[in-house]
Design a protein around this motif. Structure first.
Motif, PDB file in Angstrom:
ATOM      1  N   ASP A 198       0.833  -1.197   0.000  1.00 24.10           N
ATOM      2  CA  ASP A 198       0.000   0.000   0.000  1.00 24.10           C
ATOM      3  C   ASP A 198       0.868   1.248   0.000  1.00 24.10           C
ATOM      4  OD1 ASP A 198      -1.638   2.265   1.288  1.00 24.10           O
ATOM      5  OD2 ASP A 198      -3.160   0.740   0.945  1.00 24.10           O
ATOM      6  N   SER A 199       0.662   2.116  -1.001  1.00 23.64           N
ATOM      7  CA  SER A 199       1.359   3.404  -1.087  1.00 23.64           C
ATOM      8  C   SER A 199       2.871   3.234  -1.018  1.00 23.64           C
ATOM      9  CB  SER A 199       0.877   4.341   0.027  1.00 23.64           C
ATOM     10  OG  SER A 199      -0.515   4.519  -0.043  1.00 23.64           O
ATOM     11  N   ARG A 218      -1.483  -1.527  -4.182  1.00 20.04           N
ATOM     12  CA  ARG A 218      -2.484  -0.470  -4.187  1.00 20.04           C
ATOM     13  C   ARG A 218      -1.830   0.897  -4.053  1.00 20.04           C
ATOM     14  NH1 ARG A 218      -5.333   3.096  -1.505  1.00 20.04           N
ATOM     15  NH2 ARG A 218      -7.537   3.342  -2.000  1.00 20.04           N
ATOM     16  N   SER A 219      -2.150   1.795  -4.979  1.00 23.88           N
ATOM     17  CA  SER A 219      -1.657   3.184  -4.948  1.00 23.88           C
ATOM     18  C   SER A 219      -0.138   3.242  -4.848  1.00 23.88           C
ATOM     19  CB  SER A 219      -2.290   3.953  -3.775  1.00 23.88           C
ATOM     20  OG  SER A 219      -3.689   4.018  -3.921  1.00 23.88           O
ATOM     21  N   LYS A 254      -4.732   1.578  -9.028  1.00 22.93           N
ATOM     22  CA  LYS A 254      -4.755   3.007  -8.697  1.00 22.93           C
ATOM     23  C   LYS A 254      -3.377   3.596  -8.382  1.00 22.93           C
ATOM     24  CE  LYS A 254      -9.474   3.021  -6.867  1.00 22.93           C
ATOM     25  NZ  LYS A 254     -10.340   3.316  -5.695  1.00 22.93           N
ATOM     26  N   GLY A 255      -2.372   3.121  -9.050  1.00 24.70           N
ATOM     27  CA  GLY A 255      -1.045   3.692  -8.864  1.00 24.70           C
ATOM     28  C   GLY A 255      -0.623   4.495 -10.070  1.00 24.70           C
ATOM     29  N   THR A 280      -4.744   2.650 -13.413  1.00 28.50           N
ATOM     30  CA  THR A 280      -3.383   3.115 -13.165  1.00 28.50           C
ATOM     31  C   THR A 280      -2.981   4.152 -14.205  1.00 28.50           C
ATOM     32  OG1 THR A 280      -2.774   0.978 -12.210  1.00 28.50           O
ATOM     33  CG2 THR A 280      -0.977   2.355 -12.985  1.00 28.50           C
TER      34      THR A 280
END
Length: 351
Positions: A198-199, A218-219, A254-255, A280
């Motif tokens: 994540d992130s 994710r992200s 979503k990155g 993305t």
């Protein structure tokens, strides 16, 4: 005039007080409330609360903790550990190789931020595992706010001195939040198991996210380094899935992907290689074909190289590899949530 000025000042004061009250109300919300907001950043206190432990080992390179070395702290945890232990790694560059063996699950490596806490080593090898700066082989592992780096010089392509892994993730139920992974070639060896990123920030040139894990990114930011040693384009992923029975694949949600030079989203490493980029941002660093099977001798009929609602100049479909897929909402649904990695059963927190 004075009366008007006084009224205006009073109104301004009341307005500022209202803003402050709103801010206080927001920041005093319980973490559980914030966690359901898609804009919320998962932070260290939230993770600490979710795993529910007060047991912390402090590592400080300057000697203000129980240990100066991350590995020394890991070594102090007993074999067969069954309760979460926080290893708090304070700011600094810890130049060492770190290994968490299979016998030591339930470890939370908590850094002070990926720009402040770093585990760094320099090694190239013909053996990916041997070169790794960090090796995680125990299930139920969490890392937060740490940079993992292999700063070995870029070797000669196709030689034994070409693998320089930053992280070897080789266990089930591993989660990395706000971490960074740095190397040039073979940065993140996502070997096996269910993993959540994540992130995170991931940097490399060729096959720099590879393995056979079942993983959700994710992200995450993916930064491409141009590799001038070879005429072929590099590839972000090299997922190795040999059979239909295996339950594995990389999903990027979503990155954003950006960097220098041209790169493929992925190359086939096995007959059922499975990779999806969903929602993305793809910069122009993605070459037109998008996907390649240049080193895979088999057919492409079982490859699952797919995209879903991506955007940016690199998402242009003109010239895409013939076997690549553009998924419908229905086809993508099972991939783009934490259910893909059974997250609700083991993740401490997710968005």
């Amino acid at each position: 005039m004075a009366s008007q000025y006084s009224s205006s000042l009073h109104a301004s004061t009341m307005f500022m007080a209202l803003i402050i009250l709103c801010m206080i109300s927001f920041f005093c919300l319980p973490y559980d409330t914030l966690a359901i907001d898609a804009q919320t950043v998962i932070d260290s206190p939230l993770l600490t609360k979710k795993i529910g432990t007060n047991r912390t080992i402090k590592v400080d390179i300057n000697g203000n903790g129980e240990f100066k070395s991350v590995q020394a702290a890991i070594d102090s945890i007993p074999e067969g550990n069954s309760n979460w232990v926080i290893v708090h790694i304070r700011k600094g560059i810890y130049r060492e190789k770190v290994h968490i063996p299979k016998s030591k699950p339930y470890i939370f490596l908590r850094g002070n931020g990926r720009g402040r806490t770093a585990i760094v080593w320099s090694e190239s090898s013909e053996d990916n595992v041997a070169s790794a700066t960090f090796k995680g082989e125990a299930h139920n592992f969490i890392a937060f706010g740490i940079s993992f780096k292999n700063d070995a010089p870029t070797g000669i392509a196709y030689t034994s001195q070409n693998q320089s892994v930053a992280v070897f993730a080789a266990a089930d139920k591993m989660a990395f939040y706000h971490c960074a992974f740095y190397s040039t070639h073979n940065t993140l060896f996502d070997y096996k198991g269910r993993h959540y990123y994540d992130s995170c920030y991931i940097q490399g040139s060729i096959d720099f996210i590879f393995g056979r894990g079942r993983s959700l990114f994710r992200s995450c930011e993916i930064f491409v380094i141009d590799d001038k040693r070879v005429s072929i384009h590099g590839s972000i992923t090299a997922h190795n899935r040999e059979s239909e029975k295996e339950d594995s694949g990389f999903v990027f949600l979503k990155g954003r992907v950006y960097g220098i030079g041209g790169v493929y989203l992925g190359r086939a490493k096995g007959a059922y290689s499975t990779v999806l980029f969903a929602k993305t941002y793809l910069s122009k660093t993605i070459v037109a074909a998008g996907w390649t099977n240049w080193s895979y001798a088999g057919g492409t009929e079982n490859l699952f190289h797919a995209e879903y609602k991506c955007h940016g100049p690199g998402s242009d479909l003109n010239g895409r590899a013939s076997w690549s897929k553009q998924l419908t909402d229905k086809e993508a649904a099972s991939f783009i949530s934490v259910e893909y990695i059974d997250g609700p059963k083991w993740l401490p927190v997710w968005l």
